[in-house]
Design a protein around this motif. Structure first.
Motif, PDB file in Angstrom:
ATOM      1  N   ALA A  11      42.673  44.681  31.208  1.00 49.16           N
ATOM      2  CA  ALA A  11      42.975  44.326  32.596  1.00 49.16           C
ATOM      3  C   ALA A  11      42.241  45.223  33.585  1.00 49.16           C
ATOM      4  CB  ALA A  11      44.483  44.409  32.849  1.00 49.16           C
ATOM      5  N   GLY A  27      37.899  44.923  32.433  1.00 50.00           N
ATOM      6  CA  GLY A  27      37.240  43.711  32.929  1.00 50.00           C
ATOM      7  C   GLY A  27      36.768  43.847  34.362  1.00 50.00           C
ATOM      8  N   PRO A  28      37.631  44.266  35.312  1.00 49.68           N
ATOM      9  CA  PRO A  28      37.162  44.484  36.680  1.00 49.68           C
ATOM     10  C   PRO A  28      36.079  45.561  36.777  1.00 49.68           C
ATOM     11  CG  PRO A  28      39.541  44.277  36.659  1.00 49.68           C
ATOM     12  CD  PRO A  28      39.105  44.324  35.216  1.00 49.68           C
ATOM     13  N   GLN A  88      32.833  43.981  35.723  1.00 52.02           N
ATOM     14  CA  GLN A  88      32.357  43.086  36.779  1.00 52.02           C
ATOM     15  C   GLN A  88      31.877  43.859  38.004  1.00 52.02           C
ATOM     16  OE1 GLN A  88      34.325  39.017  37.075  1.00 52.02           O
ATOM     17  NE2 GLN A  88      36.060  40.301  36.502  1.00 52.02           N
ATOM     18  N   SER A 122      31.615  39.306  31.257  1.00 54.23           N
ATOM     19  CA  SER A 122      32.852  39.526  32.014  1.00 54.23           C
ATOM     20  C   SER A 122      34.049  38.935  31.288  1.00 54.23           C
ATOM     21  CB  SER A 122      32.727  38.909  33.410  1.00 54.23           C
ATOM     22  OG  SER A 122      31.680  39.510  34.155  1.00 54.23           O
ATOM     23  N   LEU A 126      37.330  40.990  29.829  1.00 54.71           N
ATOM     24  CA  LEU A 126      38.684  40.672  30.286  1.00 54.71           C
ATOM     25  C   LEU A 126      39.586  40.198  29.161  1.00 54.71           C
ATOM     26  CD1 LEU A 126      37.771  38.899  33.631  1.00 54.71           C
ATOM     27  CD2 LEU A 126      39.311  40.856  33.447  1.00 54.71           C
ATOM     28  N   THR A 127      38.994  39.708  28.078  1.00 49.96           N
ATOM     29  CA  THR A 127      39.797  39.127  26.990  1.00 49.96           C
ATOM     30  C   THR A 127      39.681  39.910  25.692  1.00 49.96           C
ATOM     31  OG1 THR A 127      38.009  37.641  26.273  1.00 49.96           O
ATOM     32  CG2 THR A 127      39.506  36.820  27.976  1.00 49.96           C
ATOM     33  N   THR A 165      38.974  37.361  37.480  1.00 49.64           N
ATOM     34  CA  THR A 165      39.920  38.408  37.094  1.00 49.64           C
ATOM     35  C   THR A 165      41.350  37.884  37.108  1.00 49.64           C
ATOM     36  OG1 THR A 165      38.471  40.151  37.936  1.00 49.64           O
ATOM     37  CG2 THR A 165      40.786  40.700  37.689  1.00 49.64           C
ATOM     38  N   GLY A 177      43.507  39.890  34.649  1.00 52.75           N
ATOM     39  CA  GLY A 177      43.056  41.232  34.986  1.00 52.75           C
ATOM     40  C   GLY A 177      43.765  41.786  36.208  1.00 52.75           C
TER      41      GLY A 177
END
Length: 302
Positions: A90, A93-94, A97, A138, A142-143, A267, A272
């Motif tokens: 979470a 991921g940001p 990005q 991305s 995130l996953t 996100t 995220g």
């Protein structure tokens, strides 16, 4: 001189912020404007520029390879940092990005202002290669890579992106050599003319200063990686590969611009930290008015 060239672009972003905060023309306008630009106007701009791009030019191929190298090296470095300083998907991921994604509207606007049509064609090629790649990376971040266990999710998320579809169409037309017949080029040109100014206004409308009050250290670190380290890396790779002046400038600009506002949407969709992502977008966009001209000047590209 460089600052005089790009300040109107950031003035449009500021204007969008002010207008949206004053509720002008109304609250429903900005989401609708962003959607029409994202699904219609900006794809038209990409098709228009990619359809005539000289894809058989070796300089274009080297530029595409350099774009891939910059993105993959940055992702690998972030993955190594995560081994030393673990963080959940979470947050990772940001962060990913915030470092590898780029604001397509601002990138094309800056490139157009500095290099004209030739640079715009090369910038469109960067988008055609970079947009699908950063979307896949991305989603992976995130996953935790679980999207690869669900190929339908991955394909649906990536190919639902109108920018990717526009790039595919534009590249296909360029490879076929058919161009845009029957006045289609003029039609797309008219549509595309509205894309960049409207896109920059929407970037300003999407800024969330309230998100800057949290995660100050993380925001600052990611900002430095995106706006300072990435353009330096791009410039270095451009020199190693032997890119020309225009290609080097285009690659460095796309590495120097802030992350994409659409990163917030992805996100949120994939669970995220949306507040952190909003802070990254806002902090980088505000800082970029200073860092872009400074970095281009330091790297001898101004």
């Amino acid at each position: 001189m460089l600052l005089l060239t790009i300040w109107p672009l950031f003035a449009l972003i500021c204007l969008g912020f002010v207008l949206s905060r004053r509720g002008f023309p109304d609250a429903g306008f900005w989401p609708a404007a962003e959607r029409i630009n994202y699904f219609v106007l900006f794809p038209a701009l990409l098709v228009r520029n990619l359809a005539g791009a000289p894809l058989d030019d070796p300089a274009i191929l080297r530029l595409g390879g350099a774009m891939v190298a910059v993105i993959l090296m940055a992702f690998a470095a972030l993955s190594l940092i995560r081994l030393v300083r673990p963080m959940p998907a979470a947050r990772f991921g940001p962060t990913v990005q915030g470092v590898i994604r780029f604001n397509t509207y601002l990138g094309l606007a800056v490139t157009s202002a500095l290099t004209g049509p030739a640079g715009l064609e090369r910038a469109a090629v960067c988008l055609a290669i970079g947009v699908p790649l950063v979307n896949v990376l991305s989603i992976m971040a995130l996953t935790e890579g679980s999207a690869f266990r669900n190929p339908r999710l991955m394909l649906r998320t990536v190919f639902a992106n109108p920018l990717i579809l526009a790039c595919i169409v534009g590249i296909a037309l360029a490879l076929l050599g058919t161009g845009l017949p029957f006045g289609i080029e003029s039609f797309l040109t008219l549509i595309a003319q509205a894309s960049l100014p409207l896109g920059l206004l929407c970037v300003g409308a999407a800024l969330r200063p309230s998100a800057l009050g949290q995660d100050g250290l993380a925001l600052t670190g990611t900002l430095a990686l995106r706006l300072l380290a990435m353009p330096a890396l791009a410039w270095l790779i451009a020199g190693l590969i032997g890119l020309g002046t225009t290609e080097t400038l285009v690659l460095t600009v796309f590495a120097a611009i802030p992350t994409a506002p659409t990163a917030y949407v992805l996100t949120r969709q994939l669970g995220g930290d949306g507040t952190y992502m909003a802070g990254l977008i806002t902090a980088q966009t505000m800082a970029a008015v200073v860092t872009i001209p400074v970095m281009l000047a330091l790297l001898g590209l101004a």
